[in-house]
Design a protein around this motif. Structure first.
Motif, PDB file in Angstrom:
ATOM      1  N   GLY A 121      35.655  32.338  42.945  1.00  0.00           N
ATOM      2  CA  GLY A 121      36.395  31.404  43.783  1.00  0.00           C
ATOM      3  C   GLY A 121      35.515  30.597  44.711  1.00  0.00           C
ATOM      4  N   GLY A 122      34.245  30.388  44.346  1.00  0.00           N
ATOM      5  CA  GLY A 122      33.336  29.631  45.194  1.00  0.00           C
ATOM      6  C   GLY A 122      32.789  30.413  46.367  1.00  0.00           C
ATOM      7  N   LYS A 123      33.042  31.724  46.394  1.00  0.00           N
ATOM      8  CA  LYS A 123      32.567  32.568  47.487  1.00  0.00           C
ATOM      9  C   LYS A 123      31.740  33.715  46.926  1.00  0.00           C
ATOM     10  CE  LYS A 123      36.596  31.715  50.350  1.00  0.00           C
ATOM     11  NZ  LYS A 123      37.526  31.043  49.485  1.00  0.00           N
ATOM     12  N   GLN A 124      30.833  34.235  47.737  1.00  0.00           N
ATOM     13  CA  GLN A 124      30.043  35.397  47.361  1.00  0.00           C
ATOM     14  C   GLN A 124      30.577  36.603  48.125  1.00  0.00           C
ATOM     15  OE1 GLN A 124      25.955  34.427  48.126  1.00  0.00           O
ATOM     16  NE2 GLN A 124      25.956  32.762  46.635  1.00  0.00           N
ATOM     17  N   ILE A 125      30.866  37.682  47.380  1.00  0.00           N
ATOM     18  CA  ILE A 125      31.510  38.850  47.970  1.00  0.00           C
ATOM     19  C   ILE A 125      30.707  40.100  47.628  1.00  0.00           C
ATOM     20  CG2 ILE A 125      33.628  40.203  48.060  1.00  0.00           C
ATOM     21  CD1 ILE A 125      35.083  37.721  47.030  1.00  0.00           C
ATOM     22  N   ARG A 126      30.500  40.956  48.616  1.00  0.00           N
ATOM     23  CA  ARG A 126      29.856  42.256  48.398  1.00  0.00           C
ATOM     24  C   ARG A 126      30.948  43.246  48.022  1.00  0.00           C
ATOM     25  NH1 ARG A 126      28.630  47.009  51.579  1.00  0.00           N
ATOM     26  NH2 ARG A 126      26.564  47.787  51.067  1.00  0.00           N
ATOM     27  N   VAL A 127      30.842  43.853  46.827  1.00  0.00           N
ATOM     28  CA  VAL A 127      31.893  44.741  46.330  1.00  0.00           C
ATOM     29  C   VAL A 127      31.339  46.127  46.041  1.00  0.00           C
ATOM     30  CG1 VAL A 127      33.288  42.881  45.375  1.00  0.00           C
ATOM     31  CG2 VAL A 127      31.574  43.962  43.943  1.00  0.00           C
ATOM     32  N   GLU A 128      32.203  47.127  46.223  1.00  0.00           N
ATOM     33  CA  GLU A 128      31.883  48.516  45.917  1.00  0.00           C
ATOM     34  C   GLU A 128      33.001  49.080  45.053  1.00  0.00           C
ATOM     35  OE1 GLU A 128      31.468  50.693  49.524  1.00  0.00           O
ATOM     36  OE2 GLU A 128      30.063  49.261  50.386  1.00  0.00           O
ATOM     37  N   PRO A 129      32.700  49.964  44.121  1.00  0.00           N
ATOM     38  CA  PRO A 129      33.746  50.572  43.298  1.00  0.00           C
ATOM     39  C   PRO A 129      34.694  51.424  44.137  1.00  0.00           C
ATOM     40  CG  PRO A 129      31.608  50.886  42.302  1.00  0.00           C
ATOM     41  CD  PRO A 129      31.365  50.345  43.670  1.00  0.00           C
ATOM     42  N   GLY A 130      35.974  51.389  43.761  1.00  0.00           N
ATOM     43  CA  GLY A 130      36.973  52.177  44.465  1.00  0.00           C
ATOM     44  C   GLY A 130      37.615  51.456  45.634  1.00  0.00           C
ATOM     45  N   ARG A 131      37.222  50.220  45.909  1.00  0.00           N
ATOM     46  CA  ARG A 131      37.805  49.450  47.004  1.00  0.00           C
ATOM     47  C   ARG A 131      38.479  48.210  46.440  1.00  0.00           C
ATOM     48  NH1 ARG A 131      34.047  48.780  52.066  1.00  0.00           N
ATOM     49  NH2 ARG A 131      36.089  48.380  52.903  1.00  0.00           N
ATOM     50  N   TYR A 132      39.439  47.670  47.187  1.00  0.00           N
ATOM     51  CA  TYR A 132      40.088  46.447  46.742  1.00  0.00           C
ATOM     52  C   TYR A 132      39.713  45.295  47.665  1.00  0.00           C
ATOM     53  CZ  TYR A 132      43.609  47.170  50.396  1.00  0.00           C
ATOM     54  OH  TYR A 132      44.243  47.357  51.595  1.00  0.00           O
ATOM     55  N   TYR A 133      39.765  44.079  47.101  1.00  0.00           N
ATOM     56  CA  TYR A 133      39.374  42.875  47.823  1.00  0.00           C
ATOM     57  C   TYR A 133      40.387  41.781  47.547  1.00  0.00           C
ATOM     58  CZ  TYR A 133      34.990  45.376  48.179  1.00  0.00           C
ATOM     59  OH  TYR A 133      34.051  46.339  48.439  1.00  0.00           O
ATOM     60  N   ASP A 134      40.609  40.916  48.524  1.00  0.00           N
ATOM     61  CA  ASP A 134      41.466  39.751  48.354  1.00  0.00           C
ATOM     62  C   ASP A 134      40.565  38.574  48.010  1.00  0.00           C
ATOM     63  OD1 ASP A 134      43.712  40.682  51.044  1.00  0.00           O
ATOM     64  OD2 ASP A 134      43.800  41.136  48.916  1.00  0.00           O
ATOM     65  N   ILE A 135      40.727  38.043  46.786  1.00  0.00           N
ATOM     66  CA  ILE A 135      39.898  36.938  46.315  1.00  0.00           C
ATOM     67  C   ILE A 135      40.805  35.776  45.928  1.00  0.00           C
ATOM     68  CG2 ILE A 135      38.045  38.456  45.542  1.00  0.00           C
ATOM     69  CD1 ILE A 135      39.069  38.202  42.718  1.00  0.00           C
ATOM     70  N   GLU A 136      40.204  34.645  45.578  1.00  0.00           N
ATOM     71  CA  GLU A 136      40.980  33.487  45.152  1.00  0.00           C
ATOM     72  C   GLU A 136      41.806  33.848  43.917  1.00  0.00           C
ATOM     73  OE1 GLU A 136      41.077  30.410  46.676  1.00  0.00           O
ATOM     74  OE2 GLU A 136      39.833  31.299  48.243  1.00  0.00           O
ATOM     75  N   LEU A 137      42.891  33.137  43.706  1.00  0.00           N
ATOM     76  CA  LEU A 137      43.838  33.432  42.637  1.00  0.00           C
ATOM     77  C   LEU A 137      43.159  33.451  41.267  1.00  0.00           C
ATOM     78  CD1 LEU A 137      46.877  33.865  42.066  1.00  0.00           C
ATOM     79  CD2 LEU A 137      47.003  31.431  41.604  1.00  0.00           C
ATOM     80  N   LEU A 138      43.358  34.553  40.525  1.00  0.00           N
ATOM     81  CA  LEU A 138      42.844  34.681  39.161  1.00  0.00           C
ATOM     82  C   LEU A 138      43.986  34.434  38.180  1.00  0.00           C
ATOM     83  CD1 LEU A 138      40.689  37.924  39.443  1.00  0.00           C
ATOM     84  CD2 LEU A 138      39.871  35.580  39.328  1.00  0.00           C
ATOM     85  N   PRO A 139      43.735  33.717  37.089  1.00  0.00           N
ATOM     86  CA  PRO A 139      44.804  33.415  36.125  1.00  0.00           C
ATOM     87  C   PRO A 139      45.049  34.556  35.133  1.00  0.00           C
ATOM     88  CG  PRO A 139      42.798  32.332  35.460  1.00  0.00           C
ATOM     89  CD  PRO A 139      42.495  33.015  36.771  1.00  0.00           C
ATOM     90  N   VAL A 140      45.297  35.762  35.626  1.00  0.00           N
ATOM     91  CA  VAL A 140      45.596  36.920  34.779  1.00  0.00           C
ATOM     92  C   VAL A 140      46.847  37.606  35.319  1.00  0.00           C
ATOM     93  CG1 VAL A 140      43.216  37.322  34.045  1.00  0.00           C
ATOM     94  CG2 VAL A 140      44.041  38.392  36.108  1.00  0.00           C
ATOM     95  N   ASP A 141      47.470  38.432  34.477  1.00  0.00           N
ATOM     96  CA  ASP A 141      48.687  39.133  34.869  1.00  0.00           C
ATOM     97  C   ASP A 141      48.367  40.306  35.784  1.00  0.00           C
ATOM     98  OD1 ASP A 141      50.213  37.439  33.291  1.00  0.00           O
ATOM     99  OD2 ASP A 141      49.969  38.703  31.515  1.00  0.00           O
ATOM    100  N   GLU A 142      49.393  40.732  36.539  1.00  0.00           N
ATOM    101  CA  GLU A 142      49.235  41.902  37.394  1.00  0.00           C
ATOM    102  C   GLU A 142      49.080  43.153  36.539  1.00  0.00           C
ATOM    103  OE1 GLU A 142      52.352  42.232  40.242  1.00  0.00           O
ATOM    104  OE2 GLU A 142      51.922  40.293  41.139  1.00  0.00           O
ATOM    105  N   GLN A 143      48.381  44.149  37.055  1.00  0.00           N
ATOM    106  CA  GLN A 143      48.103  45.431  36.400  1.00  0.00           C
ATOM    107  C   GLN A 143      47.265  45.282  35.129  1.00  0.00           C
ATOM    108  OE1 GLN A 143      48.807  48.082  38.133  1.00  0.00           O
ATOM    109  NE2 GLN A 143      49.875  46.817  39.626  1.00  0.00           N
ATOM    110  N   SER A 144      46.558  44.170  34.974  1.00  0.00           N
ATOM    111  CA  SER A 144      45.663  44.002  33.834  1.00  0.00           C
ATOM    112  C   SER A 144      44.222  44.046  34.326  1.00  0.00           C
ATOM    113  CB  SER A 144      45.935  42.677  33.118  1.00  0.00           C
ATOM    114  OG  SER A 144      45.664  41.591  33.975  1.00  0.00           O
ATOM    115  N   THR A 145      43.301  44.338  33.410  1.00  0.00           N
ATOM    116  CA  THR A 145      41.892  44.415  33.784  1.00  0.00           C
ATOM    117  C   THR A 145      41.240  43.051  33.619  1.00  0.00           C
ATOM    118  OG1 THR A 145      41.268  45.080  31.557  1.00  0.00           O
ATOM    119  CG2 THR A 145      41.729  46.835  33.142  1.00  0.00           C
ATOM    120  N   HIS A 146      40.215  42.814  34.414  1.00  0.00           N
ATOM    121  CA  HIS A 146      39.495  41.546  34.381  1.00  0.00           C
ATOM    122  C   HIS A 146      38.013  41.843  34.590  1.00  0.00           C
ATOM    123  CE1 HIS A 146      38.962  37.244  34.714  1.00  0.00           C
ATOM    124  NE2 HIS A 146      38.294  37.404  35.846  1.00  0.00           N
TER     125      HIS A 146
END
Length: 129
Positions: free
Chosen positions: A9-34
């Motif tokens: 989404g034009g941003k750089q994010i530091r991510v760790e496994p097991g945590r959730y993040y709010d990112i720009e809208l992804l064009p995929v369905d809910e409960q699906s993997t990306h």
């Protein structure tokens, strides 16, 4: 502690496994993997891999939890001495994304435990009266 820095989404994010993040809208369905393949940096224990600009063969896999709308931002414009006022609101569409694993060259560096093995401790103390 292992982590990765990804671009989405034009941003750089530091991510760790097991945590959730709010990112720009992804064009995929809910409960699906990306899978996100724009990985800029991977830090695993003592090893650091830096891409130029991205690391070849590195991916971050996660699950889309839900699509939401962010907090309302108020834009208020006023021209002094002219009795002109404009008030507008905006809510950004965001995706809540849970990080499942960090992969590098086909090898999973860090993954969350799919099932937690919690042990049940039984209390078998008999009290005498």
């Amino acid at each position: 502690m292992s982590y990765a820095i990804i671009e989405t989404g034009g941003k750089q994010i530091r991510v760790e496994p097991g945590r959730y993040y709010d990112i720009e809208l992804l064009p995929v369905d809910e409960q699906s993997t990306h899978t996100i393949d724009k990985v800029l940096l991977i830090h695993d224990e003592d090893d650091i891999s830096i891409g130029q600009p991205f690391i070849e063969g590195a991916t971050v896999e996660g699950t889309v939890i839900q699509h939401r709308r962010g907090k309302k931002v108020i834009v208020y414009k006023m021209r002094p001495k002219k009795k002109t006022r404009k008030k507008r609101g905006h809510r950004q569409e965001i995706t809540r994304f849970m990080i499942d694993s960090i992969n590098y060259n086909g090898k999973t560096l860090v993954a969350t435990a799919a099932t937690s093995s919690a042990e049940v401790v039984e209390d078998s103390s008999d009290e005498e009266e």
